[in-house]
Design an enzyme around this catalytic site. Structure first.
Site, PDB file in Angstrom:
ATOM      1  N   ASP A  29     -17.904  -2.477  -4.427  1.00 28.83           N
ATOM      2  CA  ASP A  29     -18.597  -1.617  -4.832  1.00 28.83           C
ATOM      3  C   ASP A  29     -20.276  -1.929  -4.916  1.00 28.83           C
ATOM      4  O   ASP A  29     -20.357  -3.203  -5.682  1.00 28.83           O
ATOM      5  CB  ASP A  29     -18.530  -1.011  -6.251  1.00 28.83           C
ATOM      6  N   SER A  82     -21.455   6.145  -5.131  1.00 29.56           N
ATOM      7  CA  SER A  82     -20.009   5.782  -4.979  1.00 29.56           C
ATOM      8  C   SER A  82     -19.150   7.240  -4.634  1.00 29.56           C
ATOM      9  O   SER A  82     -18.124   6.917  -4.263  1.00 29.56           O
ATOM     10  CB  SER A  82     -19.877   5.144  -6.336  1.00 29.56           C
ATOM     11  N   ASP A 172     -43.212  11.439  -3.803  1.00 32.62           N
ATOM     12  CA  ASP A 172     -42.590  11.806  -2.499  1.00 32.62           C
ATOM     13  C   ASP A 172     -43.465  12.668  -1.785  1.00 32.62           C
ATOM     14  O   ASP A 172     -43.141  13.137  -0.662  1.00 32.62           O
ATOM     15  CB  ASP A 172     -41.045  12.600  -2.848  1.00 32.62           C
ATOM     16  N   ARG A 287     -30.627  15.580  -6.782  1.00 30.90           N
ATOM     17  CA  ARG A 287     -30.522  14.080  -6.924  1.00 30.90           C
ATOM     18  C   ARG A 287     -30.265  13.690  -8.195  1.00 30.90           C
ATOM     19  O   ARG A 287     -31.092  13.967  -9.206  1.00 30.90           O
ATOM     20  CB  ARG A 287     -31.840  13.285  -6.486  1.00 30.90           C
ATOM     21  N   LYS A 362     -14.667   2.737 -11.935  1.00 32.32           N
ATOM     22  CA  LYS A 362     -14.528   3.098 -10.588  1.00 32.32           C
ATOM     23  C   LYS A 362     -13.039   3.798 -10.176  1.00 32.32           C
ATOM     24  O   LYS A 362     -12.708   3.881  -9.019  1.00 32.32           O
ATOM     25  CB  LYS A 362     -14.843   1.939  -9.721  1.00 32.32           C
ATOM     26  N   ASP A 431     -22.035  -3.472  -8.277  1.00 33.17           N
ATOM     27  CA  ASP A 431     -22.801  -2.195  -8.418  1.00 33.17           C
ATOM     28  C   ASP A 431     -23.035  -2.055  -9.938  1.00 33.17           C
ATOM     29  O   ASP A 431     -24.187  -1.785 -10.263  1.00 33.17           O
ATOM     30  CB  ASP A 431     -22.154  -0.840  -7.919  1.00 33.17           C
ATOM     31  N   HIS A 435     -26.873  -2.749 -11.378  1.00 35.56           N
ATOM     32  CA  HIS A 435     -27.564  -1.733 -12.022  1.00 35.56           C
ATOM     33  C   HIS A 435     -28.305  -2.111 -13.167  1.00 35.56           C
ATOM     34  O   HIS A 435     -29.143  -1.706 -13.833  1.00 35.56           O
ATOM     35  CB  HIS A 435     -26.568  -0.297 -12.661  1.00 35.56           C
ATOM     36  N   ASP A 472     -18.980   0.601  -0.442  1.00 34.30           N
ATOM     37  CA  ASP A 472     -19.307   2.177  -0.208  1.00 34.30           C
ATOM     38  C   ASP A 472     -20.793   2.456  -0.285  1.00 34.30           C
ATOM     39  O   ASP A 472     -21.385   3.391  -0.061  1.00 34.30           O
ATOM     40  CB  ASP A 472     -18.609   2.686  -1.736  1.00 34.30           C
ATOM     41  N   HIS A 473     -21.756   1.297  -0.661  1.00 29.60           N
ATOM     42  CA  HIS A 473     -23.089   1.315  -0.631  1.00 29.60           C
ATOM     43  C   HIS A 473     -23.667   0.128  -0.975  1.00 29.60           C
ATOM     44  O   HIS A 473     -23.001  -0.773  -1.526  1.00 29.60           O
ATOM     45  CB  HIS A 473     -23.711   2.734  -1.417  1.00 29.60           C
ATOM     46  N   HIS A 502     -29.421   1.798  -5.991  1.00 27.91           N
ATOM     47  CA  HIS A 502     -28.806   1.711  -4.879  1.00 27.91           C
ATOM     48  C   HIS A 502     -29.602   1.225  -3.939  1.00 27.91           C
ATOM     49  O   HIS A 502     -30.997   1.365  -4.052  1.00 27.91           O
ATOM     50  CB  HIS A 502     -28.027   2.940  -4.354  1.00 27.91           C
TER      51      HIS A 502
END
Length: 560
Positions: A29, A82, A172, A287, A362, A431, A435, A472-473, A502
């Site tokens: 992860d 995830s 953005d 998001r 997870k 992961d 974080h 997974d990322h 991520h």
């Protein structure tokens, strides 16, 4: 648990690959591939097991996409996560996620038929429905057209009193565009008022200063929003939102991202829209990362991050569920995609015995999300799922090894038992520790994950099996914010800006082991394969041809 309908579950035998090989399937992860530098914690960590899978093995190691359209998200600027990552890994096909999922729910009207809307609509008769989110057409966190459709849909379905709590963007989208967005929103609200709905903006502020913090970086950001949205208190008071945004933007060095919090007041100076008992609240961002903290404040009874002063009894729903691990929020307007005919269900129908294991944070990913957002077993005679309790009450950087060793031991024992054909694990370290933004701890985390990989590979070696190692990322491979030139970014005080989110990086996939047939190699004719291609690959390695509508397998068999 099984899918209904007239599905032919029988998979064809692969013409060149045998059945009966034990497959060790490892998901690391938050483990992407990036340039080796001091902010790449995977590079800094000793990772001999993962290095051995990559170095000098071009036929059995490659990169695949784990973000954006490859996992069903709208654009290439959308980080994977995830939940969507494990959906794609298990489903073998790409399903709409995020904004695309919301668009489909709004177009079809399904959003108004699901439990989330029914839950909040019970407040329409006597209460106010509040919408909180980013007012923008940037499409990264939210979209104005979706908000407009929600307002119209709520009013048509009985909402009598609506309040919107806006967060201005400028990140953005262009700085200053907030004025036009507020004008559009005010026009929409005026039309609702002409039809007898009491609809107006109640509060606002800039996204980086009010509400939209992430990863528990600064709870005062959320508190400023809470004070304005829930308590109706803010340092700035205005009669309408357009006046508020224009006047606050006129201040020296003001910009949309950092507008201070404001409330709209009536002629007597009273806030027009504090959130009170009996109201409904919808956070309309699709998001997740910058909504989770507010969701915790709105939903958790046991909450100590700031003094909420008053905690109204409300009906709260997110646009989507923002955190699948925390099941937060517990109500949401748009359900995860309905994914049928997952690889796990096919393999169960074809006699493949499966063991899946991770620790609590997870565990749902190698089971629920892998199996298409479905709980339980497909065939409990053939499957065994084991959850190892995660550490609780501490930040993951305090125990960065987490439960990697315990997960690996369970996997090793399952492989050596001979009772399972597929042993599937998630190693969360990269992961969950990534974080926290603690680089030193993340290095330790990556090393621990690598040690776990080695233990599982050794077990596969002993039984003559096959390994598939992927992720997974991204996360741990790039832990600094970067400027447009790709250089590490500094804040206003000259301090390095650590990245805790991520990434958009690709992830590795490696295959091998004594059971891998001669001539198996990764294909070179797939343009941009992603996580969804893994399912067909694994089915092939189990000796089956994948269903025709699955994303193509990553492997081919060449005659040697």
């Amino acid at each position: 648990m099984g899918s209904s309908g007239d599905v032919n579950w029988k998979l064809e035998d692969h013409p060149k690959l045998p059945k009966g090989k034990t497959i060790g399937l490892i998901v690391l992860d938050g483990w992407g591939e990036s340039e080796p530098d001091q902010y790449n914690c995977i590079h800094k960590a000793p990772t001999p097991a993962m290095d051995s899978l990559k170095n000098g093995r071009p036929d059995t190691w490659r990169l695949i996409k784990a973000h954006g359209t490859a996992v069903g998200l709208p654009s290439e600027d959308d980080m994977g996560n995830s939940e969507v990552g494990h959906n794609a890994l298990g489903a073998g096909r790409i399903y709409a996620q995020g904004a695309k999922l919301v668009d489909l729910a709004l177009e079809s009207g399904k959003i108004y038929e699901d439990e989330g809307f029914k839950y909040i609509s019970e407040a329409f008769e006597k209460g106010t429905v509040h919408l909180i989110g980013l007012l923008s057409d940037g499409g990264v966190h939210s979209r104005l057209d979706q908000v407009q459709l929600l307002l119209k849909g709520f009013a048509e379905r009985g909402a009598k009193r609506i309040r919107v709590h806006i967060l201005t963007d400028g990140r953005d989208v262009l700085d200053g565009s907030s004025v036009g967005f507020v004008e559009t929103l005010e026009s929409e609200l005026a039309e609702l008022r002409s039809k007898g709905v009491d609809a107006q903006v109640a509060s606002g502020g800039g996204r980086m200063y009010v509400t939209m913090d992430r990863y528990e970086n600064d709870w005062t950001v959320v508190k400023r929003g809470w004070d304005a949205q829930v308590l109706g208190e803010a340092p700035h008071k205005f009669k309408n939102a357009l006046e508020a945004v224009k006047k606050l933007r006129a201040e020296p060095k003001a910009n949309d991202q950092y507008l201070p919090p404001f409330v709209i007041v009536d002629d007597s100076g009273k806030a027009v829209g504090p959130i009170v008992d009996g109201d409904a609240v919808v956070t309309f961002n699709f998001r997740a990362d910058r909504m989770v903290m507010l969701a915790k404040a709105l939903e958790y009874e046991d909450f100590d991050k700031f003094d909420r002063v008053r905690v109204p009894k409300i009906r709260y729903a997110g646009m989507l569920q923002y955190d699948g691990e925390l099941k937060l929020p517990s109500h949401y307007l748009v359900s995860p995609p309905l994914i049928d005919r997952t690889s796990g269900e096919y393999l169960a129908h074809n006699g493949v015995r499966t063991f899946a294991c991770s620790e609590t944070v997870k565990f749902g990913h190698v089971t629920f999300f892998w199996n298409g957002n479905r709980s339980g077993y497909f065939n409990e005679k053939l499957e065994k799922y084991v959850e190892i309790p995660s550490d609780s009450g501490i930040s993951f950087n305090e125990q960065p090894k987490m439960k990697a060793l315990e997960i690996a031991e369970k996997a090793r024992d399952a492989i050596l038992s001979g009772n399972f054909d597929q042993v599937r694990v998630n190693l969360p370290n990269g992961d969950m520790v990534g974080h926290t933004g603690d680089l030193d701890a993340t290095v330790v985390a990556c090393e621990a994950a690598d040690v776990a990989v080695r233990m599982i590979l050794d077990a596969i070696e002993k039984v003559g099996g096959i390994y598939v190692v992927t992720a997974d990322h991204g996360n741990a491979e790039d832990m600094v914010k970067r400027d447009k030139a790709g250089k590490p970014a500094l804040d206003k005080e000259g301090k390095l800006q650590i990245l805790t989110s991520h990434t958009l990086k690709p992830v590795p996939i490696a295959i091998g082991g004594p059971g891998l047939s001669a001539g198996v190699r990764f294909r070179q004719d797939l343009d941009t394969p992603g996580l969804a291609n893994v399912a067909a690959t694994v089915m092939n390695l189990h000796g089956f041809v994948a269903p025709g509508d699955y994303e193509p397998s990553l492997i081919e068999v060449v005659d040697k």
